[in-house]
Design a protein around this motif. Structure first.
Motif, mmCIF file in Angstrom:
data_model
loop_
_atom_site.group_PDB
_atom_site.id
_atom_site.type_symbol
_atom_site.label_atom_id
_atom_site.label_comp_id
_atom_site.label_asym_id
_atom_site.label_seq_id
_atom_site.Cartn_x
_atom_site.Cartn_y
_atom_site.Cartn_z
ATOM 1 N N LEU A 227 0.834 -1.199 0.000
ATOM 2 C CA LEU A 227 0.000 0.000 0.000
ATOM 3 C C LEU A 227 0.868 1.247 0.000
ATOM 4 O O LEU A 227 1.939 1.280 0.610
ATOM 5 C CB LEU A 227 -0.905 0.029 1.238
ATOM 6 N N TYR A 228 0.377 2.276 -0.669
ATOM 7 C CA TYR A 228 1.031 3.588 -0.640
ATOM 8 C C TYR A 228 -0.048 4.657 -0.748
ATOM 9 O O TYR A 228 -0.860 4.628 -1.679
ATOM 10 C CB TYR A 228 2.042 3.730 -1.777
ATOM 11 N N ALA A 229 -0.068 5.567 0.214
ATOM 12 C CA ALA A 229 -1.033 6.679 0.217
ATOM 13 C C ALA A 229 -2.464 6.183 0.015
ATOM 14 O O ALA A 229 -3.244 6.771 -0.734
ATOM 15 C CB ALA A 229 -0.662 7.709 -0.847
ATOM 16 N N GLY A 230 -2.800 5.085 0.683
ATOM 17 C CA GLY A 230 -4.164 4.570 0.614
ATOM 18 C C GLY A 230 -4.510 3.824 -0.647
ATOM 19 O O GLY A 230 -5.682 3.484 -0.865
ATOM 20 N N GLN A 231 -3.525 3.543 -1.511
ATOM 21 C CA GLN A 231 -3.769 2.824 -2.760
ATOM 22 C C GLN A 231 -2.971 1.526 -2.790
ATOM 23 O O GLN A 231 -1.866 1.449 -2.240
ATOM 24 C CB GLN A 231 -3.359 3.658 -3.976
ATOM 25 N N VAL A 232 -3.522 0.507 -3.438
ATOM 26 C CA VAL A 232 -2.793 -0.742 -3.656
ATOM 27 C C VAL A 232 -1.834 -0.544 -4.813
ATOM 28 O O VAL A 232 -2.241 -0.204 -5.922
ATOM 29 C CB VAL A 232 -3.757 -1.910 -3.959
ATOM 30 N N MET A 233 -0.550 -0.758 -4.553
ATOM 31 C CA MET A 233 0.453 -0.646 -5.601
ATOM 32 C C MET A 233 0.709 -1.985 -6.291
ATOM 33 O O MET A 233 0.959 -2.057 -7.484
ATOM 34 C CB MET A 233 1.773 -0.129 -5.014
ATOM 35 N N GLU A 234 0.667 -3.053 -5.472
ATOM 36 C CA GLU A 234 1.029 -4.353 -6.030
ATOM 37 C C GLU A 234 0.550 -5.457 -5.102
ATOM 38 O O GLU A 234 0.452 -5.280 -3.887
ATOM 39 C CB GLU A 234 2.551 -4.433 -6.186
ATOM 40 N N THR A 271 13.410 9.040 -2.961
ATOM 41 C CA THR A 271 13.419 10.500 -2.967
ATOM 42 C C THR A 271 12.051 11.055 -2.573
ATOM 43 O O THR A 271 11.041 10.369 -2.664
ATOM 44 C CB THR A 271 13.802 11.031 -4.348
ATOM 45 N N GLY A 272 12.034 12.320 -2.174
ATOM 46 C CA GLY A 272 10.773 12.949 -1.801
ATOM 47 C C GLY A 272 10.355 12.559 -0.399
ATOM 48 O O GLY A 272 11.144 12.045 0.393
ATOM 49 N N HIS A 273 9.106 12.811 -0.070
ATOM 50 C CA HIS A 273 8.608 12.491 1.265
ATOM 51 C C HIS A 273 7.320 11.690 1.154
ATOM 52 O O HIS A 273 6.578 11.815 0.162
ATOM 53 C CB HIS A 273 8.364 13.773 2.071
ATOM 54 N N PRO A 274 7.033 10.847 2.163
ATOM 55 C CA PRO A 274 5.808 10.045 2.134
ATOM 56 C C PRO A 274 4.563 10.917 2.007
ATOM 57 O O PRO A 274 4.498 12.022 2.541
ATOM 58 C CB PRO A 274 5.837 9.310 3.477
ATOM 59 N N THR A 275 3.587 10.403 1.308
ATOM 60 C CA THR A 275 2.356 11.146 1.048
ATOM 61 C C THR A 275 1.171 10.416 1.647
ATOM 62 O O THR A 275 1.063 9.198 1.519
ATOM 63 C CB THR A 275 2.142 11.290 -0.477
ATOM 64 N N THR A 276 0.310 11.132 2.320
ATOM 65 C CA THR A 276 -0.924 10.532 2.812
ATOM 66 C C THR A 276 -1.955 10.515 1.689
ATOM 67 O O THR A 276 -1.814 11.210 0.685
ATOM 68 C CB THR A 276 -1.478 11.313 4.012
ATOM 69 N N ALA A 277 -3.015 9.760 1.887
ATOM 70 C CA ALA A 277 -4.014 9.606 0.833
ATOM 71 C C ALA A 277 -4.685 10.930 0.482
ATOM 72 O O ALA A 277 -4.951 11.209 -0.688
ATOM 73 C CB ALA A 277 -5.057 8.578 1.254
#
Length: 340
Positions: A227-234, A271-277
Protein backbone atom coordinates in the motif's frame (compact mmCIF):
# COMPACT_ATOMS: atom_id res chain seq x y z
CA UNK A 1 -10.01 -22.66 -1.19
CA UNK A 2 -13.17 -20.74 -0.40
CA UNK A 3 -13.05 -16.95 -0.47
CA UNK A 4 -13.70 -15.72 3.06
CA UNK A 5 -13.13 -11.96 2.76
CA UNK A 6 -13.71 -9.70 -0.25
CA UNK A 7 -12.81 -6.02 -0.26
CA UNK A 8 -14.11 -4.32 -3.39
CA UNK A 9 -13.31 -0.72 -4.39
CA UNK A 10 -13.03 0.42 -0.77
CA UNK A 11 -12.74 4.19 -0.41
CA UNK A 12 -12.85 5.75 3.06
CA UNK A 13 -13.02 9.42 4.03
CA UNK A 14 -12.82 10.60 7.65
CA UNK A 15 -13.92 13.93 9.13
CA UNK A 16 -10.90 16.06 10.07
CA UNK A 17 -11.23 19.72 11.13
CA UNK A 18 -14.69 19.96 9.60
CA UNK A 19 -13.88 18.37 6.24
CA UNK A 20 -13.75 14.83 4.88
CA UNK A 21 -10.25 13.61 4.08
CA UNK A 22 -9.51 10.49 2.06
CA UNK A 23 -7.56 7.74 3.85
CA UNK A 24 -8.21 4.82 1.46
CA UNK A 25 -8.66 4.92 -2.32
CA UNK A 26 -10.27 2.11 -4.29
CA UNK A 27 -8.68 -0.72 -2.29
CA UNK A 28 -9.60 -4.19 -3.54
CA UNK A 29 -8.40 -7.65 -2.53
CA UNK A 30 -9.68 -11.04 -1.36
CA UNK A 31 -8.56 -13.55 1.25
CA UNK A 32 -9.22 -17.30 1.24
CA UNK A 33 -10.07 -19.36 4.31
CA UNK A 34 -6.94 -20.51 6.14
CA UNK A 35 -4.62 -18.19 4.14
CA UNK A 36 -2.39 -15.37 5.35
CA UNK A 37 -2.29 -12.07 3.49
CA UNK A 38 0.24 -9.37 4.36
CA UNK A 39 -0.25 -5.60 4.19
CA UNK A 40 2.99 -3.61 4.00
CA UNK A 41 3.78 0.03 3.38
CA UNK A 42 5.03 3.20 5.01
CA UNK A 43 3.34 4.79 8.01
CA UNK A 44 0.16 6.52 6.86
CA UNK A 45 -0.31 4.25 3.85
CA UNK A 46 -3.67 2.97 5.14
CA UNK A 47 -2.76 -0.43 6.58
CA UNK A 48 -4.41 -0.01 9.99
CA UNK A 49 -7.34 1.87 8.49
CA UNK A 50 -7.99 -1.06 6.17
CA UNK A 51 -8.33 -3.57 9.01
CA UNK A 52 -10.34 -1.14 11.14
CA UNK A 53 -12.76 -0.72 8.24
CA UNK A 54 -13.08 -4.49 7.91
CA UNK A 55 -13.89 -4.68 11.63
CA UNK A 56 -16.24 -1.67 11.35
CA UNK A 57 -14.28 0.29 13.92
CA UNK A 58 -14.48 3.64 12.16
CA UNK A 59 -15.30 6.93 13.91
CA UNK A 60 -18.68 8.61 13.57
CA UNK A 61 -19.05 10.60 10.37
CA UNK A 62 -16.87 8.29 8.28
CA UNK A 63 -17.84 8.11 4.61
CA UNK A 64 -17.37 4.60 3.19
CA UNK A 65 -17.73 3.69 -0.47
CA UNK A 66 -17.27 0.23 -1.96
CA UNK A 67 -17.88 -3.09 -0.25
CA UNK A 68 -16.53 -5.40 2.42
CA UNK A 69 -18.02 -8.91 2.26
CA UNK A 70 -17.37 -11.60 4.82
CA UNK A 71 -18.43 -15.08 3.75
CA UNK A 72 -20.71 -13.44 1.18
CA UNK A 73 -22.44 -11.03 3.61
CA UNK A 74 -21.96 -7.27 3.27
CA UNK A 75 -20.31 -6.13 6.53
CA UNK A 76 -21.77 -2.61 6.37
CA UNK A 77 -25.27 -4.03 6.09
CA UNK A 78 -24.96 -5.92 9.39
CA UNK A 79 -27.18 -4.60 12.15
CA UNK A 80 -27.01 -4.86 15.93
CA UNK A 81 -27.10 -8.60 16.69
CA UNK A 82 -25.40 -9.68 13.45
CA UNK A 83 -22.64 -7.08 13.90
CA UNK A 84 -22.09 -8.15 17.50
CA UNK A 85 -21.77 -11.78 16.40
CA UNK A 86 -19.42 -10.78 13.56
CA UNK A 87 -17.06 -8.99 15.94
CA UNK A 88 -17.36 -11.53 18.75
CA UNK A 89 -17.12 -14.82 16.86
CA UNK A 90 -16.13 -14.37 13.22
CA UNK A 91 -13.40 -11.73 13.34
CA UNK A 92 -10.81 -10.97 16.03
CA UNK A 93 -8.24 -8.20 16.16
CA UNK A 94 -4.75 -8.20 17.66
CA UNK A 95 -3.64 -4.62 18.23
CA UNK A 96 -0.13 -3.24 17.92
CA UNK A 97 0.13 -1.85 21.47
CA UNK A 98 -1.15 -4.45 23.91
CA UNK A 99 -0.85 -2.09 26.89
CA UNK A 100 -3.05 0.52 25.26
CA UNK A 101 -5.79 -2.05 24.67
CA UNK A 102 -5.97 -3.66 28.11
CA UNK A 103 -7.62 -2.04 31.12
CA UNK A 104 -4.85 -1.24 33.64
CA UNK A 105 -7.16 -1.52 36.67
CA UNK A 106 -8.56 -4.96 35.80
CA UNK A 107 -6.78 -8.28 36.08
CA UNK A 108 -5.72 -10.47 33.19
CA UNK A 109 -8.40 -12.93 34.28
CA UNK A 110 -11.11 -10.28 33.99
CA UNK A 111 -9.80 -9.30 30.56
CA UNK A 112 -9.84 -12.87 29.23
CA UNK A 113 -13.12 -14.05 30.74
CA UNK A 114 -15.26 -10.96 30.03
CA UNK A 115 -16.02 -11.93 26.44
CA UNK A 116 -16.71 -15.57 27.28
CA UNK A 117 -19.11 -14.64 30.05
CA UNK A 118 -20.84 -11.88 28.05
CA UNK A 119 -21.11 -13.36 24.57
CA UNK A 120 -21.09 -17.09 25.30
CA UNK A 121 -22.98 -16.88 28.61
CA UNK A 122 -20.30 -19.11 30.10
CA UNK A 123 -20.40 -19.58 33.89
CA UNK A 124 -17.57 -17.93 35.78
CA UNK A 125 -15.78 -21.18 36.82
CA UNK A 126 -15.90 -22.52 33.24
CA UNK A 127 -14.64 -19.20 31.83
CA UNK A 128 -11.82 -19.18 34.38
CA UNK A 129 -10.78 -22.70 33.40
CA UNK A 130 -10.92 -21.83 29.70
CA UNK A 131 -8.75 -18.74 30.35
CA UNK A 132 -6.14 -20.95 32.02
CA UNK A 133 -6.15 -23.26 29.02
CA UNK A 134 -5.73 -20.33 26.64
CA UNK A 135 -2.72 -18.98 28.54
CA UNK A 136 -1.13 -22.42 28.47
CA UNK A 137 -1.77 -22.65 24.71
CA UNK A 138 0.14 -19.41 24.08
CA UNK A 139 3.08 -20.57 26.20
CA UNK A 140 2.47 -18.69 29.46
CA UNK A 141 3.50 -20.71 32.50
CA UNK A 142 1.71 -20.72 35.85
CA UNK A 143 -1.55 -19.46 34.29
CA UNK A 144 -3.40 -19.39 37.63
CA UNK A 145 -1.01 -16.75 38.97
CA UNK A 146 -1.01 -14.78 35.71
CA UNK A 147 -4.80 -14.50 35.76
CA UNK A 148 -4.57 -12.68 39.10
CA UNK A 149 -2.00 -10.19 37.83
CA UNK A 150 -2.55 -6.77 36.27
CA UNK A 151 -1.23 -5.71 32.83
CA UNK A 152 1.62 -3.65 34.29
CA UNK A 153 2.99 -6.76 35.99
CA UNK A 154 3.58 -8.53 32.65
CA UNK A 155 6.35 -7.94 30.13
CA UNK A 156 5.53 -6.75 26.63
CA UNK A 157 5.97 -10.25 25.22
CA UNK A 158 3.73 -11.87 27.83
CA UNK A 159 1.05 -9.22 27.40
CA UNK A 160 1.07 -9.70 23.63
CA UNK A 161 0.55 -13.42 24.20
CA UNK A 162 -2.43 -12.56 26.39
CA UNK A 163 -3.80 -10.47 23.50
CA UNK A 164 -3.41 -13.45 21.17
CA UNK A 165 -5.17 -15.69 23.70
CA UNK A 166 -8.07 -13.21 23.89
CA UNK A 167 -8.26 -13.00 20.09
CA UNK A 168 -8.46 -16.76 19.53
CA UNK A 169 -10.72 -17.50 22.52
CA UNK A 170 -13.81 -17.71 20.30
CA UNK A 171 -11.89 -19.51 17.53
CA UNK A 172 -12.61 -16.81 14.92
CA UNK A 173 -12.46 -17.48 11.22
CA UNK A 174 -10.40 -14.34 10.54
CA UNK A 175 -7.68 -12.67 12.63
CA UNK A 176 -6.73 -9.05 11.91
CA UNK A 177 -3.18 -8.69 13.23
CA UNK A 178 -2.11 -5.02 13.30
CA UNK A 179 1.68 -5.12 13.73
CA UNK A 180 1.48 -7.49 16.71
CA UNK A 181 5.27 -7.79 17.07
CA UNK A 182 6.48 -4.23 16.47
CA UNK A 183 7.42 -3.41 20.09
CA UNK A 184 9.04 -6.79 20.80
CA UNK A 185 12.66 -7.93 20.57
CA UNK A 186 13.50 -10.35 17.77
CA UNK A 187 13.53 -13.45 19.99
CA UNK A 188 10.11 -12.68 21.47
CA UNK A 189 8.88 -11.70 18.01
CA UNK A 190 9.81 -15.13 16.67
CA UNK A 191 8.07 -16.84 19.59
CA UNK A 192 4.89 -14.80 19.13
CA UNK A 193 4.78 -15.47 15.37
CA UNK A 194 5.33 -19.19 15.98
CA UNK A 195 2.36 -19.19 18.37
CA UNK A 196 0.18 -17.34 15.85
CA UNK A 197 1.18 -19.72 13.07
CA UNK A 198 0.48 -22.79 15.18
CA UNK A 199 -2.92 -21.56 16.34
CA UNK A 200 -3.81 -20.53 12.80
CA UNK A 201 -3.09 -24.05 11.57
CA UNK A 202 -4.92 -25.72 14.48
CA UNK A 203 -8.04 -23.56 14.18
CA UNK A 204 -7.98 -23.10 10.40
CA UNK A 205 -8.08 -19.32 10.71
CA UNK A 206 -7.33 -16.83 7.94
CA UNK A 207 -5.09 -13.91 8.88
CA UNK A 208 -4.63 -10.39 7.57
CA UNK A 209 -1.18 -9.44 8.83
CA UNK A 210 0.09 -5.85 8.96
CA UNK A 211 3.80 -5.22 9.23
CA UNK A 212 6.57 -2.82 8.24
CA UNK A 213 8.98 -5.76 8.03
CA UNK A 214 9.25 -7.09 4.49
CA UNK A 215 11.31 -10.07 5.67
CA UNK A 216 8.66 -10.99 8.24
CA UNK A 217 5.90 -10.67 5.65
CA UNK A 218 7.86 -12.93 3.31
CA UNK A 219 8.25 -15.57 6.02
CA UNK A 220 4.68 -15.45 7.37
CA UNK A 221 2.34 -14.51 4.51
CA UNK A 222 1.24 -16.48 1.47
CA UNK A 223 0.75 -13.23 -0.47
CA UNK A 224 1.62 -9.60 0.23
CA UNK A 225 -0.13 -6.38 -0.74
CA UNK A 226 1.89 -3.17 -0.93
CA UNK A 227 0.00 0.00 0.00
CA UNK A 228 1.03 3.59 -0.64
CA UNK A 229 -1.03 6.68 0.22
CA UNK A 230 -4.16 4.57 0.61
CA UNK A 231 -3.77 2.82 -2.76
CA UNK A 232 -2.79 -0.74 -3.66
CA UNK A 233 0.45 -0.65 -5.60
CA UNK A 234 1.03 -4.35 -6.03
CA UNK A 235 -0.01 -7.83 -4.93
CA UNK A 236 2.18 -10.90 -5.35
CA UNK A 237 3.12 -14.16 -3.71
CA UNK A 238 5.38 -13.09 -0.85
CA UNK A 239 8.43 -14.96 -2.09
CA UNK A 240 8.16 -13.49 -5.59
CA UNK A 241 7.56 -10.01 -4.21
CA UNK A 242 11.12 -10.01 -2.88
CA UNK A 243 12.65 -11.67 -5.91
CA UNK A 244 10.71 -9.94 -8.65
CA UNK A 245 8.96 -6.69 -7.56
CA UNK A 246 6.66 -5.38 -10.27
CA UNK A 247 6.06 -1.81 -9.14
CA UNK A 248 8.77 0.87 -8.77
CA UNK A 249 7.65 1.58 -5.19
CA UNK A 250 8.01 -2.07 -4.21
CA UNK A 251 11.37 -2.28 -5.97
CA UNK A 252 12.56 0.78 -4.03
CA UNK A 253 11.42 -0.73 -0.72
CA UNK A 254 13.24 -3.98 -1.46
CA UNK A 255 16.37 -2.13 -2.51
CA UNK A 256 16.37 -0.03 0.67
CA UNK A 257 16.20 -3.12 2.88
CA UNK A 258 19.46 -4.05 4.64
CA UNK A 259 20.78 -7.54 3.98
CA UNK A 260 22.88 -9.52 6.44
CA UNK A 261 25.17 -10.92 3.73
CA UNK A 262 25.75 -7.63 1.88
CA UNK A 263 27.67 -4.61 3.18
CA UNK A 264 27.04 -1.17 1.70
CA UNK A 265 28.17 2.28 2.80
CA UNK A 266 24.68 3.73 2.48
CA UNK A 267 21.31 2.19 1.71
CA UNK A 268 19.40 3.77 -1.19
CA UNK A 269 16.51 5.98 -0.11
CA UNK A 270 13.31 6.87 -1.92
CA UNK A 271 13.42 10.50 -2.97
CA UNK A 272 10.77 12.95 -1.80
CA UNK A 273 8.61 12.49 1.27
CA UNK A 274 5.81 10.04 2.13
CA UNK A 275 2.36 11.15 1.05
CA UNK A 276 -0.92 10.53 2.81
CA UNK A 277 -4.01 9.61 0.83
CA UNK A 278 -5.67 13.01 1.19
CA UNK A 279 -2.46 14.74 0.00
CA UNK A 280 -1.96 12.42 -2.96
CA UNK A 281 -2.27 13.98 -6.41
CA UNK A 282 -4.56 12.71 -9.13
CA UNK A 283 -3.33 9.60 -10.86
CA UNK A 284 -0.77 7.30 -9.26
CA UNK A 285 0.04 8.52 -5.75
CA UNK A 286 3.68 7.45 -6.14
CA UNK A 287 4.23 9.34 -9.40
CA UNK A 288 5.90 12.43 -7.78
CA UNK A 289 8.60 10.17 -6.29
CA UNK A 290 8.90 7.69 -9.16
CA UNK A 291 11.85 7.84 -11.55
CA UNK A 292 9.82 6.03 -14.22
CA UNK A 293 6.71 8.23 -14.04
CA UNK A 294 5.22 9.43 -17.31
CA UNK A 295 2.52 11.99 -18.04
CA UNK A 296 -0.15 9.29 -18.18
CA UNK A 297 0.79 8.29 -14.60
CA UNK A 298 -0.54 11.67 -13.43
CA UNK A 299 -3.59 11.76 -15.69
CA UNK A 300 -5.74 9.28 -13.76
CA UNK A 301 -5.65 6.36 -11.38
CA UNK A 302 -4.92 3.32 -13.57
CA UNK A 303 -6.60 0.01 -12.75
CA UNK A 304 -4.86 -3.10 -11.45
CA UNK A 305 -4.51 -5.72 -14.16
CA UNK A 306 -4.53 -9.45 -13.52
CA UNK A 307 -1.49 -11.10 -15.07
CA UNK A 308 -1.33 -14.85 -15.47
CA UNK A 309 -4.03 -17.47 -14.85
CA UNK A 310 -7.24 -16.06 -13.44
CA UNK A 311 -10.98 -16.46 -13.55
CA UNK A 312 -11.25 -13.55 -15.98
CA UNK A 313 -9.32 -12.42 -19.02
CA UNK A 314 -5.60 -13.16 -18.92
CA UNK A 315 -3.64 -10.03 -19.74
CA UNK A 316 -0.07 -10.34 -21.04
CA UNK A 317 2.16 -7.29 -21.10
CA UNK A 318 5.84 -7.12 -22.16
CA UNK A 319 8.59 -6.87 -19.60
CA UNK A 320 6.53 -7.55 -16.48
CA UNK A 321 5.55 -10.80 -14.81
CA UNK A 322 3.41 -11.70 -11.79
CA UNK A 323 -0.15 -11.27 -10.61
CA UNK A 324 -1.01 -7.58 -10.24
CA UNK A 325 0.71 -4.43 -11.46
CA UNK A 326 -0.28 -0.83 -12.09
CA UNK A 327 -1.08 -0.24 -15.75
CA UNK A 328 0.99 2.94 -16.09
CA UNK A 329 4.19 1.00 -15.46
CA UNK A 330 3.50 -1.66 -18.06
CA UNK A 331 5.17 0.42 -20.74
CA UNK A 332 8.00 1.50 -18.39
CA UNK A 333 11.36 -0.26 -18.09
CA UNK A 334 11.17 -3.95 -17.24
CA UNK A 335 12.17 -5.44 -13.88
CA UNK A 336 15.72 -5.97 -15.06
CA UNK A 337 16.05 -2.21 -15.60
CA UNK A 338 14.91 -1.31 -12.07
CA UNK A 339 18.15 -0.99 -10.06
CA UNK A 340 18.69 -3.62 -7.40
Amino acid sequence: MNTLLEVDGLTVRLPVAGELRTVLRDVSFSLDSGSTLGLVGESGSGKSMTVRTIARLLPDGADVRGGVRFDGAEVFDLRTDALRSYRAKDVAMIFQDARAHTNPVRTIGDFLTETMRTNDRMPKPAAHKRAQELLAEVGIGDPERRLRQFPHELSGGLLQRVMIAAAVAARPRLVLADEPTTALDVTTQAEVMAILGRMQREYGMAMLFITHDLELAGAVCDETIVLYAGQVMERQASVRLHQDPLHPYTAALVQARPEIDRRVDRLPAITGHPTTAYEAPDGCAFAPRCRFAEERCRAGVPPLLQIGPSGTRCVRMPGLRGQMVRQQHIGSPSNEEIPR
